[in-house]
Design an enzyme around this catalytic site. Structure first.
Site, PDB file in Angstrom:
ATOM      1  N   ASP A  86      -4.154  -9.431  -9.726  1.00 26.42           N
ATOM      2  CA  ASP A  86      -3.563  -9.612 -10.315  1.00 26.42           C
ATOM      3  C   ASP A  86      -3.008  -8.982 -11.501  1.00 26.42           C
ATOM      4  OD1 ASP A  86      -1.319 -11.677  -8.997  1.00 26.42           O
ATOM      5  OD2 ASP A  86      -2.733 -12.861  -8.373  1.00 26.42           O
ATOM      6  N   GLN A  93      -4.353 -17.580  -5.167  1.00 31.55           N
ATOM      7  CA  GLN A  93      -2.504 -17.828  -5.330  1.00 31.55           C
ATOM      8  C   GLN A  93      -2.753 -19.061  -6.100  1.00 31.55           C
ATOM      9  OE1 GLN A  93      -0.986 -16.248  -4.176  1.00 31.55           O
ATOM     10  NE2 GLN A  93       0.829 -17.784  -4.796  1.00 31.55           N
ATOM     11  N   LYS A 106       3.426 -12.068   1.419  1.00 30.75           N
ATOM     12  CA  LYS A 106       2.094 -11.100   0.969  1.00 30.75           C
ATOM     13  C   LYS A 106       1.794 -11.092   2.018  1.00 30.75           C
ATOM     14  CE  LYS A 106       1.967 -12.942  -3.484  1.00 30.75           C
ATOM     15  NZ  LYS A 106       0.975 -14.438  -4.316  1.00 30.75           N
TER      16      LYS A 106
END
Ligand code: GUN
Length: 285
Positions: free
Chosen positions: A120, A97, A54
């Site tokens: 997200d 994460q 990422k």
């Protein structure tokens, strides 16, 4: 049957080119790059690889990436970190994460993220918006799957999409995105009886189980589109949930692992960061 491999890397590269131009326009207009803060806790090697990918994708495509990495942190300290990122005007998007270490409750932490920065799409606000059809920030892997189908010219409306896997990150949101696009949706999971009876009816079969090569040719209808969202390591080799070499003979389209859904997920992190940054300025991507 002749099949076509959906090249996720190629589609992702082309989308990244378009997003990088828009990120550049944003930077010129507002004097700063769209900015993503990524929180990584613990020392899970897989998590480290995903976060590094990422970071590289952001750096290469005009997004500023700020890493907040901690080997150990208490839930209170993590909440404080997220509140600081929520209040930091420079930060447009926040990604925690998952999975977090066992002593920290994932849902509790996610809910602390300002929904406008929830890259997200995991907060209740964004999940609720998604399920009621007002799509705001959407989970990156399901969104990547939809974009990949669109870019490949595969129609969704009226199709029977069968998803194996019911996680909050992939299976459940992917079902919502298919429904919104007028597919008929079946969600299967580890307790589903006669799995094959369901999967053999799929026009679009998506596997997100993490069980290597569990989708066999006998489970697939001739001409189906097969999307492999799994990723595992077997004998040092990266493999998906689909027994690719055999299933490909029955599919019309199929995604490989690696080089399928993975690059699309990372691209959607860039997409959502830019979307969040623009929407905070009253603009749309
Ligand atoms: N862990 C596995 N996939 C994801 C994802 O898409 N987002 C976050 N935050 N964690 C993950």
């Amino acid at each position: 049957m002749s099949f076509k491999i959906i090249d996720g890397k190629e589609i992702a590269d082309s989308l990244r080119g378009e997003l990088a131009k828009k990120a550049d326009q944003y930077s010129k207009k507002y004097g700063k790059k769209p900015t993503l803060a990524v929180v990584k806790i613990g020392d899970n090697p897989a998590t480290k690889i995903y976060v590094n990918m990422k970071e590289k994708a952001c750096n290469d495509n005009g997004i500023e990436f700020i890493g907040h990495y901690h080997e150990k942190i208490s839930e209170e300290e993590l909440i404080e970190l997220i509140e600081n990122l929520n209040n930091d005007e420079k930060v447009n998007a926040i990604l925690v994460q998952l999975p977090l270490p066992e002593d920290i409750d994932d849902n509790e932490i996610i809910e602390k993220i300002n929904p406008e920065k929830d890259v997200d799409g995991f907060t209740y606000y964004n999940v609720g918006s998604m399920y009621t059809g007002t799509e705001r920030l959407l989970p990156c892997t399901p969104l990547g799957v939809i974009r990949m189908l669109e870019r490949s010219g595969i129609e969704i409306e009226g199709k029977h999409a069968v998803i194996i896997g019911r996680s909050n990150i992939v299976g459940k949101p992917l079902a919502a995105l298919f429904l919104k696009r007028h597919a008929t949706v079946t969600v299967c999971h580890s307790r589903t009886k006669n799995l094959k009876e369901h999967t053999r009816n799929a026009d679009i079969l998506c596997a997100a189980t993490g069980v290597p090569k569990m989708v066999k040719a006998s489970m697939v209808k001739k001409g189906a589109v097969v999307i492999d969202i799994g990723i595992s390591r077997v004998d040092g080799k990266v493999v998906g949930d689909v027994d690719f070499d055999n299933v490909k003979e029955k599919a019309s389209y199929i995604t490989p692992v690696p080089g399928g859904v993975g690059p699309m997920t990372i691209t959607m992190v860039i997409h959502n960061t830019l979307q969040a940054a623009l929407s905070q300025k009253g603009e749309y991507l």
